[in-house]
Design an enzyme around this catalytic site. Sequence first.
Site, short mmCIF file in Angstrom:
data_model
loop_
_atom_site.label_atom_id
_atom_site.label_comp_id
_atom_site.label_asym_id
_atom_site.label_seq_id
_atom_site.Cartn_x
_atom_site.Cartn_y
_atom_site.Cartn_z
CB CYS A 1 8.46 12.55 -22.25
SG CYS A 1 8.66 12.21 -23.99
CG ASP B 1 -13.33 -6.21 -7.48
OD1 ASP B 1 -12.75 -7.06 -6.78
OD2 ASP B 1 -12.98 -5.03 -7.58
CG ASP C 1 -11.08 -5.68 -11.07
OD1 ASP C 1 -10.13 -6.02 -10.37
OD2 ASP C 1 -12.10 -5.13 -10.63
#
Lengths: 125, 891
Positions: free
Chosen positions: B83, B577, B780
Amino acid sequence: MTWDRILVDLIGLGLIGFIVWFFWLVKKKGVRAPTTSGGYQEQMVLVRGGYTPDVIVVEAGKPVRLNFVRQESASCSEMVLLPDFNKSAKLPEGETVPVEFLPKQPGEYEFACQMGMLRGKLIVE
Amino acid sequence: MVKDPVCGMEIEEGKAHTRQEHGGRVFYFCSPKCEAAFAANPTRYAGEGRRRHGRQAPSATTGVREGVGGVKRIELPVFGLTCDKCVQAVEKALRAVPGVKKATVNLTAQRAFVDYDPTHAGLPALERAIRDAGYRTEGAKARFSIEGITCASCVTKIESALRATPGVLNASVNVATEEAVVEYVPRVADLAAIKAAVGSAGYRAIEAPAPASPGAADKEAQAREREYRSLMRKWWFGAAVGVFTMIMSYPWLFPLLRNWFPRGSPQLWYIWAGMGVASLAVLAYSGNQFFIGAWQALKHRSANMHTLIALGTGVAWLYSTVVLLFPHLLPSAEFVEVYYDVTVVVTALVVLGLAMELKAKGRTSEAIKKLIGLQAKTARVIRDGKEMDIPVEEVLVGDVVLLRPGEKIPVDGEIIEGSSAVDESMVTGESLPVEKRVGDEVIGATINKTGAFKFRATKIGKDTALANIIRMVQDAQGSKVPVQRIVDVVSGYFTPGVAILAILGFMIWYTFGPEPRIVFALIVAVTTLIIACPCALGMATPMSLTTGVGLGALNGILIRSGEALQTAQKLETIILDKTGTITHGKPVLTDVVVTGAFREEDLLRFAGGVEKSSEHPLAAAIVEGAQARGLLLQDAESFNAIPGHGIEAGIEGHMLLLGNLKLMRDRKIPLNALEAKATQLADDGKTPMYVAIDGKPAGIVAVADTLKEDSKVAIRALTSMGLEVVMITGDNERTAKAIAKQVGIERVLAEVLPQDKAFNVQKLQLEGKQVAMVGDGINDAPALAQADVGFAIGTGTDVAIAASDITLITGSLRGVVTAIQISRATMRNVYQNLFGAFIYNTLGLPVALGVIYPFFGVLLSPLLAALAMSFSSVTVITNANRLKRWKPRTS
């Protein structure tokens, strides 16, 4: 029973008692790892026929850095494992190898060579 | 005479081709070539020249010669900047360093540019400032072997000379290995300057290969080889003495010797005394590691194999010597017998066993050596518009690397120019080359096949995918298989327990045994000490684990820990999945249906042109689908997105409506047969979108997430391995069922919100099953963590995926099959080893204690015990090595 048999048996029992006491009953005193300016609890560990010191006391929740120095060529000790922290390190002869981890839960954790011949204990308080 | 600073030739001042002034000094040159070289980089040669002349050493504190002064500009890589605030913090910290004139930090380049006065501030001070601000700057690391180090004082001398070199951040010298590790900023210092610095301290530096490069593995192999040769020397010495002692311990067994050395004769006594001395030499030389090891262990109040061997051989030697010196202690001269042969032969055999073990052990970690060996050594980068070959350690993040066909990609990066096919099999296990275009990621250590391209380095050194893989594999190899914990408890009691057994054996044989009691008791005790083998027990699981984890890595499967490896073979249910695991996770255009009012191409051209303006994820699929058919897409003239419905747009003079049933109903478009067609498409798991042109129904475009090529095969393999396969997805029941049917999955958990996946995993676990979850590591993560074993499907360079127990580097589901197969094979191997080790010890110990003597009248010889002991640990390692021949079965 002749006197020599009784003597041998007494000495034998004495030796057995000594082994039990020496290896199993005596609690080893640990070395407390000091906290350095970097915020790590640091401890040098000499690797030669065993770990010196072999019982290290640290505080939970603060990062630990163990600096292993191996000063022998026997292949048994070429790796050190801290299975509870999923850490391992190869220890080339003469080099200082740092192993860093964060003990979260208090308890007793083992560190050992790959074959489990050399053993040390980390006590997390 | 003066020296040419470039080539080093001695020339006469008058005869010099030309002269130049630099830094207040005059330099002479032998030829125009040298002069040009000097002009291009005066600081480099001026420094060299000075050192060669031995005048004015560089200042020890700043690394810059006194009097040069001036402001220097340096570029330092800074890691961990995220940042603007961090940028300011680093700048502030740098400016606070005395001698720093200006410091600016660039967030995107992750670099700090510092102008500083080298006489006041040194690089280490700058580095410290950055570190104190909470970030790290890291240079390249290089390793040198240094010739002629003899003392500790040389270390400080070399270290300070190195630290004084501009650009060096840190240096440490290791006397034991005669090596220096130098951390430096590659653009400021280079290898030549570092070598010169070592030279200035009076030593010679030879570039040693960096760690985790093939050289480091070689070094390890060399250390092993050294140890092996030393053990073999010990064995030959022990064996030579052993043959002699074996014969001379029982001279009455040999016809000739029987006459020369009758029992009780003085000449035999002298021979035995000589043997006593010789065997002491064997103990001191061949057996020294046992005694040192035993003593060290004793100091730590522990006991190990060394303790047992030292005790056994030591007791045999002591007994023999006592008997030899004080024969009257025994009831009869008939009983005088020495056991120097036991001492010598046992020592020799166990040493031989250790040597063989070492050889075999070297082979178990071959997988990691293979991985390390994959790394490239050099890279061709473009710096300041020039191509240059540099060692791979000096490549920086942001460097542009050039690659030709057939070359190895040195570090991770992103292609910025060109395209090629890349063979990634060494990292991902995927055998087909992968097409790479601009913007695609390339992985270090993979091989560029066909084209030339340029890429920007994004990850270097220990951040590369390969370095991560190596580290993960090493960590996993160092972890423990849960069954090992039982073994640990046992082996904690094992060695002292064996010593106790030996004493008990001695007592029983001495008290109740036949005459000569003392001899029998001694043999029993010594044999018991020697036959017990804690090594076989200790090595049983780690050796197989190392091999198994390595095997995984070579097949593109990263196994995080021994625990994952053990659990994977017990799995009963696998939850897959849907998106990104069974399917590609990216919708593509699958069907175009037309009513007849417009041609298919026209419909698609309009739809594609309109969707170009849309940001909807499905829009991209239509655009790509249209472009793939070679259609030229026009821009939309007007565009209006109707949230939840679709879009309305003008294109090529037509008004186009594209969206769901609701949109068509709202606009009163008669759909007729199209609606049935749409339902049919939806039943197949596709997403249909209606298209109406100028208020009339025109057709349907359908998109769908497509199946990965090998999903079906992998799922069939999983089922045939006896596993229940379950699909989990957020899609509606109908779509989910359609996909499941295509790949052959019977149980489907549909309409599961992402945050509920972990809960669903738990529900299955509550059915009493061992459940694995396969999904991507990011979305997940909770479900992967909840499962007994979490498989993360990895992509490209991001292999260090958290929360997963096993990471599949290729996106393919076949990896799950292979992982479970590896787990099964490894655990089978572990159990074989453990079984062997336990059986060996539980059978060996009673036999050594003489349990079978009352029945058969035989007692185990200590020599056979030594042979059996050495053999048992070699067997365990050999069995673990057998695992390496394992190949994935594809059915």
